[in-house]
Design a protein around this motif. Structure first.
Motif, mmCIF file in Angstrom:
data_model
loop_
_atom_site.group_PDB
_atom_site.id
_atom_site.type_symbol
_atom_site.label_atom_id
_atom_site.label_comp_id
_atom_site.label_asym_id
_atom_site.label_seq_id
_atom_site.Cartn_x
_atom_site.Cartn_y
_atom_site.Cartn_z
ATOM 1 N N LEU A 2 0.809 -1.216 0.000
ATOM 2 C CA LEU A 2 0.000 0.000 0.000
ATOM 3 C C LEU A 2 0.843 1.267 0.000
ATOM 4 C CD1 LEU A 2 -2.701 1.515 0.259
ATOM 5 C CD2 LEU A 2 -2.588 1.119 2.734
ATOM 6 N N ALA A 3 1.893 1.291 0.821
ATOM 7 C CA ALA A 3 2.701 2.507 0.950
ATOM 8 C C ALA A 3 3.446 2.871 -0.330
ATOM 9 C CB ALA A 3 3.703 2.344 2.099
ATOM 10 N N LEU A 4 3.608 1.920 -1.236
ATOM 11 C CA LEU A 4 4.340 2.193 -2.475
ATOM 12 C C LEU A 4 3.419 2.447 -3.665
ATOM 13 C CD1 LEU A 4 7.268 -0.383 -2.160
ATOM 14 C CD2 LEU A 4 7.186 2.018 -1.465
ATOM 15 N N GLU A 5 2.121 2.466 -3.426
ATOM 16 C CA GLU A 5 1.195 2.781 -4.510
ATOM 17 C C GLU A 5 1.309 4.265 -4.865
ATOM 18 O OE1 GLU A 5 -2.707 1.586 -3.310
ATOM 19 O OE2 GLU A 5 -2.251 -0.555 -3.450
ATOM 20 N N PRO A 6 1.149 4.616 -6.145
ATOM 21 C CA PRO A 6 1.327 6.012 -6.575
ATOM 22 C C PRO A 6 0.445 7.016 -5.829
ATOM 23 C CG PRO A 6 1.162 4.550 -8.476
ATOM 24 C CD PRO A 6 0.843 3.718 -7.272
ATOM 25 N N GLU A 7 -0.759 6.599 -5.433
ATOM 26 C CA GLU A 7 -1.697 7.519 -4.795
ATOM 27 C C GLU A 7 -1.507 7.593 -3.283
ATOM 28 O OE1 GLU A 7 -2.596 4.676 -6.241
ATOM 29 O OE2 GLU A 7 -3.469 5.173 -8.191
ATOM 30 N N TYR A 8 -0.568 6.806 -2.741
ATOM 31 C CA TYR A 8 -0.459 6.685 -1.282
ATOM 32 C C TYR A 8 -0.290 8.037 -0.589
ATOM 33 C CZ TYR A 8 1.431 5.800 3.338
ATOM 34 O OH TYR A 8 1.651 5.834 4.700
ATOM 35 N N GLY A 9 0.699 8.825 -1.008
ATOM 36 C CA GLY A 9 1.013 10.066 -0.318
ATOM 37 C C GLY A 9 -0.136 11.054 -0.321
ATOM 38 N N ALA A 10 -0.739 11.264 -1.479
ATOM 39 C CA ALA A 10 -1.846 12.219 -1.585
ATOM 40 C C ALA A 10 -3.042 11.760 -0.757
ATOM 41 C CB ALA A 10 -2.247 12.398 -3.046
ATOM 42 N N ARG A 11 -3.317 10.469 -0.807
ATOM 43 C CA ARG A 11 -4.447 9.947 -0.032
ATOM 44 C C ARG A 11 -4.173 10.024 1.473
ATOM 45 N NH1 ARG A 11 -6.325 4.548 -3.468
ATOM 46 N NH2 ARG A 11 -7.491 5.692 -5.088
ATOM 47 N N LEU A 12 -2.957 9.726 1.877
ATOM 48 C CA LEU A 12 -2.591 9.811 3.288
ATOM 49 C C LEU A 12 -2.823 11.222 3.819
ATOM 50 C CD1 LEU A 12 -1.147 8.648 5.865
ATOM 51 C CD2 LEU A 12 0.984 9.453 4.830
ATOM 52 N N VAL A 13 -2.367 12.218 3.084
ATOM 53 C CA VAL A 13 -2.525 13.614 3.511
ATOM 54 C C VAL A 13 -4.002 13.985 3.576
ATOM 55 C CG1 VAL A 13 -2.091 16.015 2.870
ATOM 56 C CG2 VAL A 13 -0.251 14.323 2.691
ATOM 57 N N GLU A 14 -4.771 13.597 2.570
ATOM 58 C CA GLU A 14 -6.207 13.904 2.553
ATOM 59 C C GLU A 14 -6.911 13.246 3.737
ATOM 60 O OE1 GLU A 14 -9.390 15.797 0.195
ATOM 61 O OE2 GLU A 14 -7.221 15.999 0.380
ATOM 62 N N LEU A 15 -6.575 12.007 4.020
ATOM 63 C CA LEU A 15 -7.178 11.299 5.155
ATOM 64 C C LEU A 15 -6.775 11.943 6.475
ATOM 65 C CD1 LEU A 15 -6.600 7.652 3.884
ATOM 66 C CD2 LEU A 15 -8.835 8.763 4.193
ATOM 67 N N GLY A 16 -5.552 12.471 6.536
ATOM 68 C CA GLY A 16 -5.095 13.149 7.750
ATOM 69 C C GLY A 16 -5.952 14.356 8.087
ATOM 70 N N PHE A 17 -6.534 14.974 7.053
ATOM 71 C CA PHE A 17 -7.453 16.097 7.256
ATOM 72 C C PHE A 17 -8.889 15.619 7.470
ATOM 73 C CE2 PHE A 17 -4.031 18.587 5.217
ATOM 74 C CZ PHE A 17 -3.970 19.635 6.119
ATOM 75 N N ASN A 18 -9.046 14.298 7.686
ATOM 76 C CA ASN A 18 -10.349 13.690 7.945
ATOM 77 C C ASN A 18 -11.294 13.844 6.752
ATOM 78 O OD1 ASN A 18 -11.775 12.066 9.741
ATOM 79 N ND2 ASN A 18 -12.925 13.781 10.589
ATOM 80 N N PRO A 142 8.798 11.118 25.820
ATOM 81 C CA PRO A 142 8.375 12.324 25.107
ATOM 82 C C PRO A 142 7.349 12.013 24.014
ATOM 83 C CG PRO A 142 10.432 11.558 24.182
ATOM 84 C CD PRO A 142 10.110 10.615 25.318
ATOM 85 N N ILE A 143 6.600 13.044 23.626
ATOM 86 C CA ILE A 143 5.761 12.945 22.433
ATOM 87 C C ILE A 143 6.599 13.353 21.233
ATOM 88 C CG2 ILE A 143 3.783 13.901 21.174
ATOM 89 C CD1 ILE A 143 2.439 14.421 23.818
ATOM 90 N N VAL A 144 6.511 12.579 20.176
ATOM 91 C CA VAL A 144 7.106 12.945 18.892
ATOM 92 C C VAL A 144 5.953 13.100 17.901
ATOM 93 C CG1 VAL A 144 8.575 12.185 16.992
ATOM 94 C CG2 VAL A 144 9.274 11.753 19.351
ATOM 95 N N CYS A 145 5.845 14.269 17.296
ATOM 96 C CA CYS A 145 4.740 14.554 16.375
ATOM 97 C C CYS A 145 5.202 14.425 14.926
ATOM 98 C CB CYS A 145 4.208 15.969 16.605
ATOM 99 S SG CYS A 145 3.535 16.207 18.266
ATOM 100 N N MET A 146 4.376 13.805 14.107
ATOM 101 C CA MET A 146 4.694 13.662 12.691
ATOM 102 C C MET A 146 3.469 14.015 11.863
ATOM 103 S SD MET A 146 6.401 10.506 10.549
ATOM 104 C CE MET A 146 5.277 9.253 11.141
ATOM 105 N N MET A 147 3.623 14.953 10.950
ATOM 106 C CA MET A 147 2.531 15.309 10.057
ATOM 107 C C MET A 147 2.398 14.248 8.962
ATOM 108 S SD MET A 147 2.607 19.460 9.730
ATOM 109 C CE MET A 147 4.258 19.564 9.044
ATOM 110 N N ALA A 148 1.185 14.074 8.464
ATOM 111 C CA ALA A 148 0.942 13.089 7.409
ATOM 112 C C ALA A 148 1.819 13.365 6.196
ATOM 113 C CB ALA A 148 -0.539 13.098 7.018
ATOM 114 N N GLY A 149 2.010 14.635 5.873
ATOM 115 C CA GLY A 149 2.865 14.986 4.736
ATOM 116 C C GLY A 149 4.302 14.558 4.937
#
Length: 199
Positions: A2-18, A142-149
């Motif tokens: 899944l992570a290597l599919e062409p749409e993965y990054g764009a979809r991940l970011v969109e899903l991160g915005f709910n 500690p908390i480590v924060c990571m943005m979907a992007g």
């Protein structure tokens, strides 16, 4: 993968915005957890356990990374239509997750490196550092924060340097208060200069 599919990054970011991307079905927050799990599984090339929606009413995080050569981390996904803000209740909840994990598993797998939170956007860095310090005071983690992007960028980077996943210093990449692609690029450049691992 899944992570290597062409749409993965764009979809991940969109899903991160709910938000639900076109051509996907389901709940955005559940899908966001699936996409984050896929990204972490690829990056850490080890065991990343996702607990999933069926355990959402239990007092546990969304998952845990327990790879042999990678940092031991609980993680939680926070799909949000704006920047996600940690409350005092959130910090107490995370501390409960950490303390419960240590009580059950520290003897067998050791102490956690960090609590990883993934969302679309977060508060300002100085505020994140304060929240991270609060969690550290409560449970020594500690908390480590990571943005979907950022997760998307990391997957893209290491898809070009797959062999380096096992030799970079993930603890330096997953360090408080935020995961920065700059640190990952520095790790990759240093390992390429070593000329030991194939890339």
């Amino acid at each position: 993968v899944l992570a290597l599919e062409p749409e993965y990054g764009a979809r991940l970011v969109e899903l991160g915005f709910n938000r639900l991307p076109s051509n996907l079905r389901g709940q955005p927050d559940d899908l966001f957890e699936s996409y984050v799990h896929a990204g972490l599984q690829f990056l850490l090339s080890g065991r990343v356990i996702r607990y999933g929606q069926e355990r959402r009413f239990e007092a546990i995080s969304d998952g845990v990374a327990v790879g042999k050569n990678t940092p031991l981390m609980l993680y939680d996904c926070k799909a949000s239509d704006g920047h996600y803000e940690f409350s005092k209740t959130t910090i107490r909840q995370f501390a409960d997750y950490v303390n419960d994990f240590h009580r059950r598993y520290e003897q067998s797998v050791g102490r956690l490196h960090a609590f990883l939170a993934i969302s679309s956007e977060f508060q300002k860095t100085d505020q994140l550092q304060e929240r991270s310090n609060e969690l550290y005071s409560a449970c020594g983690i500690p908390i480590v924060c990571m943005m979907a992007g950022t997760l998307s960028a990391l997957v893209s980077l290491f898809s070009k340097h797959v062999a380096l996943r096992s030799v970079v210093d993930w603890k330096s990449i997953f360090s408080a208060p935020t995961v920065e692609i700059r640190r990952a690029n520095e790790q990759v450049e240093a390992r390429l200069c070593d000329q030991i691992a194939a890339h």
